[in-house]
Design an enzyme around this catalytic site. Structure first.
Site, PDB file in Angstrom:
ATOM      1  N   GLY A  81       0.854  -1.186   0.000  1.00 33.78           N
ATOM      2  CA  GLY A  81       0.000   0.000   0.000  1.00 33.78           C
ATOM      3  C   GLY A  81       0.885   1.228   0.000  1.00 33.78           C
ATOM      4  N   CYS A 108       5.458  -5.931   1.651  1.00 35.78           N
ATOM      5  CA  CYS A 108       5.763  -4.495   1.539  1.00 35.78           C
ATOM      6  C   CYS A 108       5.094  -3.717   2.688  1.00 35.78           C
ATOM      7  CB  CYS A 108       5.367  -3.979   0.164  1.00 35.78           C
ATOM      8  SG  CYS A 108       6.087  -2.366  -0.174  1.00 35.78           S
ATOM      9  N   TYR A 109       4.100  -2.878   2.395  1.00 35.44           N
ATOM     10  CA  TYR A 109       3.403  -2.172   3.475  1.00 35.44           C
ATOM     11  C   TYR A 109       2.865  -3.183   4.485  1.00 35.44           C
ATOM     12  CZ  TYR A 109      -0.053   0.813   5.836  1.00 35.44           C
ATOM     13  OH  TYR A 109      -0.781   1.499   6.767  1.00 35.44           O
ATOM     14  N   HIS A 209       8.126  -7.613  -3.437  1.00 31.75           N
ATOM     15  CA  HIS A 209       6.843  -8.072  -3.985  1.00 31.75           C
ATOM     16  C   HIS A 209       6.998  -9.422  -4.694  1.00 31.75           C
ATOM     17  CE1 HIS A 209       4.345  -4.491  -3.320  1.00 31.75           C
ATOM     18  NE2 HIS A 209       5.497  -3.839  -3.404  1.00 31.75           N
ATOM     19  N   GLU A 211       4.797 -11.324  -5.779  1.00 33.00           N
ATOM     20  CA  GLU A 211       3.738 -11.549  -6.768  1.00 33.00           C
ATOM     21  C   GLU A 211       4.087 -11.013  -8.150  1.00 33.00           C
ATOM     22  OE1 GLU A 211       3.779  -9.399  -4.344  1.00 33.00           O
ATOM     23  OE2 GLU A 211       2.712  -7.541  -4.800  1.00 33.00           O
ATOM     24  N   ASP A 267     -16.347 -14.083 -21.708  1.00 34.54           N
ATOM     25  CA  ASP A 267     -16.946 -14.227 -20.384  1.00 34.54           C
ATOM     26  C   ASP A 267     -18.415 -14.642 -20.467  1.00 34.54           C
ATOM     27  OD1 ASP A 267     -14.494 -13.268 -19.688  1.00 34.54           O
ATOM     28  OD2 ASP A 267     -15.174 -11.233 -19.294  1.00 34.54           O
ATOM     29  N   LYS A 409      -9.517 -13.807 -15.663  1.00 34.23           N
ATOM     30  CA  LYS A 409      -9.715 -14.110 -17.090  1.00 34.23           C
ATOM     31  C   LYS A 409      -9.112 -15.460 -17.502  1.00 34.23           C
ATOM     32  CE  LYS A 409     -11.255 -12.068 -20.865  1.00 34.23           C
ATOM     33  NZ  LYS A 409     -12.457 -11.210 -20.891  1.00 34.23           N
TER      34      LYS A 409
END
Ligand code: XMP
Length: 557
Positions: A81, A108-109, A209, A211, A267, A409
């Site tokens: 954040g 992180c944050y 991070h 991710e 979708d 997706k």
């Protein structure tokens, strides 16, 4: 109002409306809760966890601890954040969460918050770290901490992680002092505590991070968290998603009738086939041609899903072009345009429902990024996707069924393949619900729609050809023409022109949350420009959109 269906559902925050997630909650499944503290990669964390075959949901940091406990997660991830934990106005959480017996990974944050809540010290770092940063995993065994390429760190989080990895950093604060009971497990040249843990309490934190793709072995670190620390078994798979969702939809819908908003995009097609599998002819698919589709698209959709098509469905095509053009006439504001299109969609469906009679459920192909990007969580509203935030306040159906509401997706595509939908449909490039309405800057007119349809058809044809010929190294995931509101002077033959500028856009993206402009050979672009100007009346200039996302978005509006 529907025959016999009187419930009107409120939809001002998304929460009041009776959305059905997958027909069933995944409470019985293993779950990781991603607690959102406002960082930009929050969705990505959930996706990466799901790539480990563990279900993850993003929730705002305002979710109470009681609610979290009720959801019975196997683990929690505190996201990054933009704030400083020592600023009293920053997002925070009750420190009781650290004692709840649920494994936590702070990123992180989130790492700084964990340190702060546990009594450590967070300060402005003497040196901020941004971007790729060499990170050293601290081996606990001082003697022979490194064996070949693998760190012998005793940390469960860093099992089989190399002793030195490049990680993605983005921080100005850092953990200056460890909380009691924690020890540091990684450092960088400028950050002495790049990771810390309290193994006994299952509390882990990384300043970088994991991710983000740029973090080497980031996915392995997340996998270590969910398997080694949260002890997940990995029960999130598309085959079981299809199976359980079909089952849940049958239970929910019973003998009721469902109306599915089918656009022909990935979708809604997957949602329709999923519902058809669940309830067969109780389902009617309504395809609204709002006059903002790509060239010939209406006929193409009808060819696949209509009576002559691949599926045994009740299919209704509504030609509502004029009605949408009238509603949109003169409207220039992007958000208003989205809302008008969204609302008109629903009105058309309601009318069709009345004709069919006693329709209880409206089904839509909403997916998870639509939900998050429409600001139903705590992140800023970027755009109101017509199938979520664009819904009017009152919807005249008993319930909205969104079987893909919690899927990303790539998961929708996997589900589509599981359902036997042909690959060419499953891997179609996305097309937004409001269609060309978000590709025409300013007001929409029939003439502008014709221009953008024709230019877009030429551009897609040329790109597809260039891809087939191997001319584009990294083929784009989404590519289209849009119409700017710029008119400029040109000369064609001996005549002065004062016509529109078409914008061409092609992006490479893995998640549609971030995107880069695709490198298209100059001769291909030049050919597109020549053809568009020669073949599309009303255009005398073609522009190439170089913008990445962020700072741009993929669509122009
Ligand atoms: P943006 O423009 O926000 O788009 O970068 C990200 C992806 O979402 C698609 N998009 C939409 N899809 N309804 C949809 O179903 C919408 O209202 C909508 N707006 C944008 C866009 O095409 C891109 O793939």
């Amino acid at each position: 109002m529907n025959d016999g269906v009187t419930a009107k559902l409120k939809n001002d925050a998304g929460d009041h409306i009776n959305h059905s997630y997958n027909g069933a909650r995944f409470m019985e499944k293993e779950m990781i809760i991603v607690l959102d503290f406002g960082g930009q990669y929050n969705q990505l964390i959930a996706r990466r966890v799901r790539e480990c075959n563990v279900y993850a949901e993003v929730h705002p940091y305002t979710m109470s601890l009681d609610k979290i406990k009720e959801m019975n997660p196997k683990g929690i991830i505190f996201t990054g954040g933009p704030n400083s934990v020592y600023d009293p106005a920053s997002p925070t959480y009750t420190k009781e969460i650290l004692e709840a017996g649920i494994p936590i990974l702070g990123i992180c944050y989130g790492a700084q918050l964990m340190a702060f809540l546990a009594g450590g010290q967070v300060k402005t770092a003497p040196v901020s770290e941004y971007g790729r940063t060499e990170t050293f995993i601290d081996a606990i065994d001082e003697e022979d901490g490194v064996l070949g390429q693998v760190s012998l760190s005793s940390s469960l989080l860093f099992e089989n992680i190399k002793p030195t990895i490049n990680t993605w950093m983005s921080h100005t604060d850092y953990i200056a002092e460890l909380p009691e009971g924690f020890h540091a497990t990684a450092h960088t040249n400028d950050c002495p505590i790049a990771a810390m843990e309290n193994e006994e309490k299952n509390l882990y934190a990384v300043q970088f991070h994991p991710e983000v793709m740029h973090s080497e072995q980031g996915q392995d670190i997340l996998r270590n968290f969910v398997y080694n620390i949260c002890k997940c078994a990995g029960d999130w798979q598309m085959a079981s998603f299809v199976e359980t969702t079909v089952e849940a939809l049958r239970k929910k819908i019973g003998k009721g009738k469902v109306l599915c908003a089918l656009s022909g995009g990935v979708d809604s097609s997957v949602a329709a086939v999923l519902l058809a599998k669940a309830v067969g002819k109780q389902l009617t698919c309504v395809f609204v041609d709002h006059g903002l589709l790509r060239k010939d698209e209406g006929d193409e959709v009808e060819a696949v899903f209509g009576p002559e098509g691949n599926y045994d469905l009740n299919f209704i095509r509504v030609n509502a072009q004029e009605r949408f053009y009238l509603k949109l006439a003169g409207e220039t504001d992007p958000e208003r345009k989205r809302k008008i299109i969204g609302e008109e969609f629903i009105r058309v469906f309601e009318e069709e429902a009345k004709k069919i009679g006693a329709v209880d459920f409206l089904a839509q192909g909403t997916i998870y990024p639509d939900v998050i990007e429409s600001g139903l969580g705590k992140s800023a509203v970027i755009k109101s996707h017509h199938n979520v935030g664009g819904l009017p306040d009152y919807v005249d159906f008993k319930e909205i069924v969104e079987p893909l509401r919690m899927l990303f997706k790539d998961e929708v595509r996997k589900a589509g393949l599981e359902l036997g939908i042909p690959e060419y449909l499953v891997f179609r490039q996305p097309f937004p619900g409001p269609g060309l309405g978000v590709r025409i800057v300013d007001d929409i007119t029939i003439d502008k729609v014709r221009i953008v349809q024709d230019a877009d058809a030429i551009f897609r044809e040329e790109i597809d050809k260039a891809v087939k010929e191997g001319k584009i190294k990294n083929p784009p995931n989404q590519y289209f023409a849009a119409l700017s509101n710029m008119r400029s002077v040109g000369v064609m033959g001996d005549f002065r022109t004062y016509d529109y500028a078409v914008v061409l856009r092609a992006v490479c993206t893995s998640d549609f949350m971030t995107a880069d402009c695709t490198e298209i050979p100059f001769d291909v672009l030049q050919k597109c420009m020549n053809r568009i100007i020669n073949e599309v009346k009303g255009v005398n200039r073609v522009m190439w959109d170089l913008t990445s996302k962020p700072p741009g978005t993929i669509e122009l509006l």
